[in-house]
Design an enzyme around this catalytic site. Structure first.
Site, PDB file in Angstrom:
ATOM      1  N   HIS A   1       0.861  -1.186   0.000  1.00  0.00           N
ATOM      2  CA  HIS A   1       0.000   0.000   0.000  1.00  0.00           C
ATOM      3  C   HIS A   1       0.891   1.227   0.000  1.00  0.00           C
ATOM      4  O   HIS A   1       1.935   1.245   0.640  1.00  0.00           O
ATOM      5  CB  HIS A   1      -0.899   0.001   1.249  1.00  0.00           C
ATOM      6  CG  HIS A   1      -2.095   0.868   1.086  1.00  0.00           C
ATOM      7  ND1 HIS A   1      -2.049   2.231   1.285  1.00  0.00           N
ATOM      8  CD2 HIS A   1      -3.362   0.579   0.713  1.00  0.00           C
ATOM      9  CE1 HIS A   1      -3.245   2.730   1.046  1.00  0.00           C
ATOM     10  NE2 HIS A   1      -4.060   1.768   0.695  1.00  0.00           N
TER      11      HIS A   1
ATOM     12  N   ASP B   1      -7.848  -5.480   0.089  1.00  0.00           N
ATOM     13  CA  ASP B   1      -8.350  -6.380  -0.942  1.00  0.00           C
ATOM     14  C   ASP B   1      -8.023  -7.840  -0.683  1.00  0.00           C
ATOM     15  O   ASP B   1      -8.541  -8.718  -1.383  1.00  0.00           O
ATOM     16  CB  ASP B   1      -7.767  -5.978  -2.311  1.00  0.00           C
ATOM     17  CG  ASP B   1      -8.390  -4.690  -2.797  1.00  0.00           C
ATOM     18  OD1 ASP B   1      -9.605  -4.526  -2.584  1.00  0.00           O
ATOM     19  OD2 ASP B   1      -7.680  -3.850  -3.363  1.00  0.00           O
TER      20      ASP B   1
HETATM   21  N1  CMC Z   1       4.089  -7.659  -4.324  1.00  0.00           N
HETATM   22  C1  CMC Z   1       5.414  -7.634  -4.529  1.00  0.00           C
HETATM   23  N2  CMC Z   1       6.154  -6.524  -4.448  1.00  0.00           N
HETATM   24  C2  CMC Z   1       5.516  -5.399  -4.144  1.00  0.00           C
HETATM   25  C3  CMC Z   1       4.146  -5.345  -3.897  1.00  0.00           C
HETATM   26  C4  CMC Z   1       3.426  -6.539  -3.999  1.00  0.00           C
HETATM   27  N3  CMC Z   1       2.113  -6.579  -3.820  1.00  0.00           N
HETATM   28  N4  CMC Z   1       3.786  -4.075  -3.620  1.00  0.00           N
HETATM   29  C5  CMC Z   1       4.888  -3.344  -3.689  1.00  0.00           C
HETATM   30  N5  CMC Z   1       5.948  -4.143  -4.000  1.00  0.00           N
HETATM   31  C6  CMC Z   1       7.329  -3.732  -4.211  1.00  0.00           C
HETATM   32  C7  CMC Z   1       7.483  -3.240  -5.653  1.00  0.00           C
HETATM   33  O1  CMC Z   1       7.834  -4.296  -6.527  1.00  0.00           O
HETATM   34  C8  CMC Z   1       8.569  -2.214  -5.504  1.00  0.00           C
HETATM   35  O2  CMC Z   1       9.806  -2.867  -5.440  1.00  0.00           O
HETATM   36  P1  CMC Z   1      11.149  -2.208  -6.076  1.00  0.00           P
HETATM   37  O3  CMC Z   1      11.374  -0.972  -5.258  1.00  0.00           O
HETATM   38  O4  CMC Z   1      12.177  -3.268  -5.898  1.00  0.00           O
HETATM   39  O5  CMC Z   1      10.828  -1.915  -7.496  1.00  0.00           O
HETATM   40  C9  CMC Z   1       8.296  -1.588  -4.139  1.00  0.00           C
HETATM   41  O6  CMC Z   1       7.590  -2.598  -3.388  1.00  0.00           O
HETATM   42  C10 CMC Z   1       7.430  -0.350  -4.218  1.00  0.00           C
HETATM   43  O7  CMC Z   1       6.279  -0.689  -4.986  1.00  0.00           O
HETATM   44  P2  CMC Z   1       5.394   0.390  -5.729  1.00  0.00           P
HETATM   45  O8  CMC Z   1       4.450  -0.294  -6.653  1.00  0.00           O
HETATM   46  O9  CMC Z   1       6.279   1.444  -6.295  1.00  0.00           O
HETATM   47  O10 CMC Z   1       4.634   0.990  -4.470  1.00  0.00           O
HETATM   48  P3  CMC Z   1       3.417   1.933  -4.524  1.00  0.00           P
HETATM   49  O11 CMC Z   1       3.345   2.607  -3.227  1.00  0.00           O
HETATM   50  O12 CMC Z   1       3.431   2.767  -5.740  1.00  0.00           O
HETATM   51  O13 CMC Z   1       2.235   0.886  -4.743  1.00  0.00           O
HETATM   52  C11 CMC Z   1       0.462  -0.543  -4.684  1.00  0.00           C
HETATM   53  C12 CMC Z   1       1.232   0.523  -3.922  1.00  0.00           C
HETATM   54  C13 CMC Z   1      -0.830  -0.838  -3.954  1.00  0.00           C
HETATM   55  C14 CMC Z   1       0.096  -0.043  -6.097  1.00  0.00           C
HETATM   56  C15 CMC Z   1       1.341  -1.806  -4.781  1.00  0.00           C
HETATM   57  O14 CMC Z   1       1.686  -2.258  -3.500  1.00  0.00           O
HETATM   58  C16 CMC Z   1       0.663  -2.924  -5.571  1.00  0.00           C
HETATM   59  O15 CMC Z   1       0.687  -2.901  -6.819  1.00  0.00           O
HETATM   60  N6  CMC Z   1       0.047  -3.943  -4.869  1.00  0.00           N
HETATM   61  C17 CMC Z   1      -0.641  -5.007  -5.527  1.00  0.00           C
HETATM   62  C18 CMC Z   1      -1.994  -4.560  -6.019  1.00  0.00           C
HETATM   63  C19 CMC Z   1      -2.962  -4.336  -4.878  1.00  0.00           C
HETATM   64  O16 CMC Z   1      -3.095  -5.166  -3.973  1.00  0.00           O
HETATM   65  N7  CMC Z   1      -3.686  -3.207  -4.932  1.00  0.00           N
HETATM   66  C20 CMC Z   1      -4.678  -2.849  -3.924  1.00  0.00           C
HETATM   67  C21 CMC Z   1      -4.238  -1.635  -3.175  1.00  0.00           C
HETATM   68  S1  CMC Z   1      -5.198  -1.296  -1.718  1.00  0.00           S
HETATM   69  C22 CMC Z   1      -6.765  -0.863  -2.282  1.00  0.00           C
HETATM   70  C23 CMC Z   1      -6.845   0.236  -3.280  1.00  0.00           C
HETATM   71  O17 CMC Z   1      -6.051   1.175  -3.258  1.00  0.00           O
HETATM   72  O18 CMC Z   1      -7.767   0.182  -4.049  1.00  0.00           O
END
Ligand code: CMC
Length: 379
Positions: free
Chosen positions: A262, A316
């Protein structure tokens, strides 16, 4: 004077509004709506009372709540023209697309745009909260060629939605659990769909366009759409034994594990904890789900491998398991998120109108200048 700001992809950490609607402490795992902890609202409130709190800023008196609930009950039906329009949607279309189109269509029927009139604001709030569940349930039945079920005035908000969806009165625990799920999803500070609602609101368009644009934004797999992907993932994993290798492959190929991570929470999302408890209540009453065992193992291994990076279960992760027990098809998980989040979007719409300035950010241009036009024959 021009101020040079640092460019932040995804606007991470950049405030885009001042808001008193909700608050998240991502380090401590705290979520509050109007200052009240989500745990307390989940235990003591109802979705419609919470919606009132979010939109009008205070808990309603008994009389205010009765009036609000009755108005919503009265407006649950949708016009036959909207039903006829929805009948023409392809049955293979995603229900979020159907919902976005139907929400926008409401604007055709209730086109008056009196944004400075409190009666208009209230009417729009009531209509959207009342009609969105009816439209979601109608599409679910109509895509199979069946007539939609009319709302049942004897049932409250969540029970009526389950009744329209599954064509029978729901078990009281099922209705209660869905109502809590709606409360949990009703609002969550500044996120992609809320921001999109606010940008649209800032042009002073109608609230149906505001909600339609937010629905479109919520649909993506990085936002609301993740709950559907969690179930696909659990089915793909198939057994507890496969969990570790699945996670290892995700990490090796830099694939996101759905339902984890998140932008704000660096600990387990407090809503995931409540949803996990609701899932257990459902399993106790309606039978176990083997995918819950896979989910528990998945959460354990993700915590072991990614916990140190602040990646934990988000809202989720467990919601889909609850919805499966409510006999809700997977592709309706995100529309249910939308039904709930309408409350938050409308609260932000109202807050935006109170001190509106159209959103008009800037950009850092990275293209060319003074390029020659090359004739098509010479390219
Ligand atoms: N699985 C594996 N690695 C992850 C995950 C995950 N679910 N989430 C973040 N990371 C890693 C990502 O690969 C990255 O690594 P690196 O720095 O080595 O490239 C690092 O953590 C930062 O990730 P990010 O995508 O830049 O982080 P963010 O703050 O932009 O993203 C997020 C938050 C929710 C988009 C992301 O965690 C994600 O894509 N999660 C999976 C999808 C998900 O469950 N979404 C629901 C979110 S909660 C409800 C909503 O908002 O609707």
């Amino acid at each position: 004077m021009t101020t040079v700001c640092e460019y932040k992809p995804g606007l991470e950490g950049i405030p885009v509004a001042q808001s008193s609607i909700s608050y998240v402490d991502g380090q401590k795992g705290i979520l509050e709506y109007r200052g009240i902890r989500i745990e307390e609202l989940a235990a003591k409130s109802t979705f419609l009372e919470t919606a009132y709190l979010l939109i009008w800023g205070n808990l309603p008196t008994k009389e205010e709540l009765d009036n609000f609930e009755n108005e919503i009950r009265y407006h649950r039906r949708i016009k036959y023209r909207i039903r006829d329009m929805m009948k023409c949607f392809p049955e293979t279309g995603h229900p979020m697309d159907a919902l976005q189109a139907s929400a926008a269509a409401l604007g055709l029927f209730y086109s008056k745009r009196a944004l400075d009139n409190p009666d208009y604001i209230r009417e729009a709030v009531v209509r959207l909260l009342a009609k969105i569940p009816t439209m979601v349930a109608a599409f679910k039945l109509m895509r199979k060629g069946n007539d939609p079920v009319q709302p049942n005035d004897d049932l409250d908000y969540a029970a009526n939605f389950l009744y329209m969806l599954n064509e029978r009165k729901p078990d009281p625990l099922a209705a209660k659990v869905l109502d809590i799920c709606l409360t949990l999803h009703a609002e969550h500070t500044m996120n992609a769909s809320t921001f999109s609602a606010m940008v649209t609101a800032s042009t002073l368009t109608d609230p149906y366009a505001v909600v339609a644009s937010a629905v479109g934004t919520l649909a993506g797999p990085l936002h609301g759409g993740a709950n559907e992907e969690v179930i696909d993932m659990l089915e793909e994993i198939g057994s507890i034994e496969n969990v570790r290798s699945y996670i290892d492959d995700c990490l090796k190929y830099k694939k996101k594990i759905m339902g984890f991570g998140h932008r704000v929470y660096k600990v387990k999302d407090p809503r995931a904890t409540i949803l996990q408890d609701l899932a257990e209540q459902m399993f106790e009453k309606f039978g176990h789900d083997k995918y819950y065992d896979i989910a528990l193992e998945l959460e354990r291994v993700v915590e072991e491998k990614l916990g140190h990076r602040g990646i934990y279960a988000n809202v989720d992760f467990y919601s889909g398991l609850v919805y499966r027990k409510l006999e809700i098809p997977t592709d309706l998980f995100t529309p249910i998120f939308a039904i709930a989040r309408v409350a938050g979007w409308l609260a932000h719409w109202k807050e935006q109108l109170a001190e509106n300035r159209i959103f008009r950010p800037t950009q850092i241009y990275t293209g060319f200048h003074d390029e020659p036009y090359i004739e098509i024959t010479e390219r």
